[in-house]
Design a protein around this motif. Structure first.
Motif, PDB file in Angstrom:
ATOM      1  N   SER A 121      15.366  22.088  -3.278  1.00 48.13           N
ATOM      2  CA  SER A 121      15.574  22.582  -1.918  1.00 48.13           C
ATOM      3  C   SER A 121      17.038  22.938  -1.631  1.00 48.13           C
ATOM      4  O   SER A 121      17.353  23.423  -0.538  1.00 48.13           O
ATOM      5  N   GLU A 149       8.770  19.713  -2.220  1.00 48.64           N
ATOM      6  CA  GLU A 149       9.317  19.594  -0.869  1.00 48.64           C
ATOM      7  C   GLU A 149       9.901  20.894  -0.332  1.00 48.64           C
ATOM      8  O   GLU A 149      10.510  20.906   0.732  1.00 48.64           O
ATOM      9  N   THR A 150       9.745  21.976  -1.064  1.00 47.41           N
ATOM     10  CA  THR A 150      10.233  23.265  -0.589  1.00 47.41           C
ATOM     11  C   THR A 150       9.153  24.319  -0.780  1.00 47.41           C
ATOM     12  O   THR A 150       8.411  24.297  -1.758  1.00 47.41           O
ATOM     13  N   GLU A 151       9.075  25.228   0.160  1.00 48.30           N
ATOM     14  CA  GLU A 151       8.113  26.320   0.066  1.00 48.30           C
ATOM     15  C   GLU A 151       8.746  27.587  -0.487  1.00 48.30           C
ATOM     16  O   GLU A 151       8.053  28.592  -0.676  1.00 48.30           O
ATOM     17  N   LYS A 195       3.046  28.405  -4.357  1.00 46.78           N
ATOM     18  CA  LYS A 195       3.687  28.471  -3.045  1.00 46.78           C
ATOM     19  C   LYS A 195       3.457  29.839  -2.390  1.00 46.78           C
ATOM     20  O   LYS A 195       3.277  29.933  -1.178  1.00 46.78           O
TER      21      LYS A 195
END
Length: 200
Positions: A121, A149-151, A195
């Motif tokens: 992230s 934890e990141t898109e 994602k």
């Protein structure tokens, strides 16, 4: 007795060093090898306890060290009895020369190569800056954590393309028994497409 491989994990606070260490130890144990762990992170609340719990579950040796003398004793203890000794270091800002020197002294004492732990992230510039400041250490590779934890993986992709880092592992979740895998383009593209499909 053979000398174990020694690897120290470095990185700033919050990137997931202790979790990555537990995941790597599990990865090693699943391949019928004998890991051990040493932590120098005695200031962060719960860090030593977390690593000790990993060690209990895996049945591996672990030592919590307060100073260089205890660190030397721990290194000697695992000499010849372990295949891989993983060293958890305190989170230090690489912006400060004092922090880099402190970590460097640990690595030199252990004769250990380092793996820099970075979070997926982080911004591309922060990833590149952290890698640049850590180049004073003997780098064995990078562990990229928190892919779950990141898109958006654009910053990480830009960092990989521009810096050509030596990637070692990807961590896709905080679970220590799964989703910790050797880094590869196939794994990265799988995460990218997952994602992208969620955003579509």
């Amino acid at each position: 007795a053979k000398r174990p491989t020694r690897r120290a994990l470095s990185g700033t606070r919050g990137v997931g060093k202790t979790t990555a260490l537990g995941s790597w130890a599990t990865f090693t144990r699943q391949r019928c090898l004998n890991p051990a762990a040493i932590t120098l992170d005695t200031l962060r609340l719960g860090a030593a306890e977390k690593l000790t719990e990993y060690a209990r579950i895996l049945g591996m040796g672990v030592r919590v060290c307060q100073n260089n003398d205890e660190f030397r004793e721990a290194l000697d203890l695992f000499e010849g009895s372990s295949d891989l000794v993983l060293i958890d270091t305190p989170g230090r800002s690489f912006h400060r020369e004092e922090g880099r020197q402190e970590l460097g002294s640990f690595f030199n004492l252990a004769r250990a190569e380092t793996l820099l732990v970075l979070s997926a992230s982080m911004k591309e510039g922060d990833l590149a800056a952290a890698k640049g400041r850590a180049e004073i250490f003997r780098e064995a590779g990078l562990i990229v954590t928190k892919l779950d934890e990141t898109e958006a993986l654009g910053s990480l992709a830009g960092f990989i393309l521009s810096q050509s880092p030596r990637l070692a592992f990807f961590s896709m979740s905080p679970k220590t028994s799964e989703d910790f895998v050797p880094a590869s383009s196939a794994v990265f593209m799988d995460q990218w497409l997952r994602k992208a499909s969620r955003r579509a």
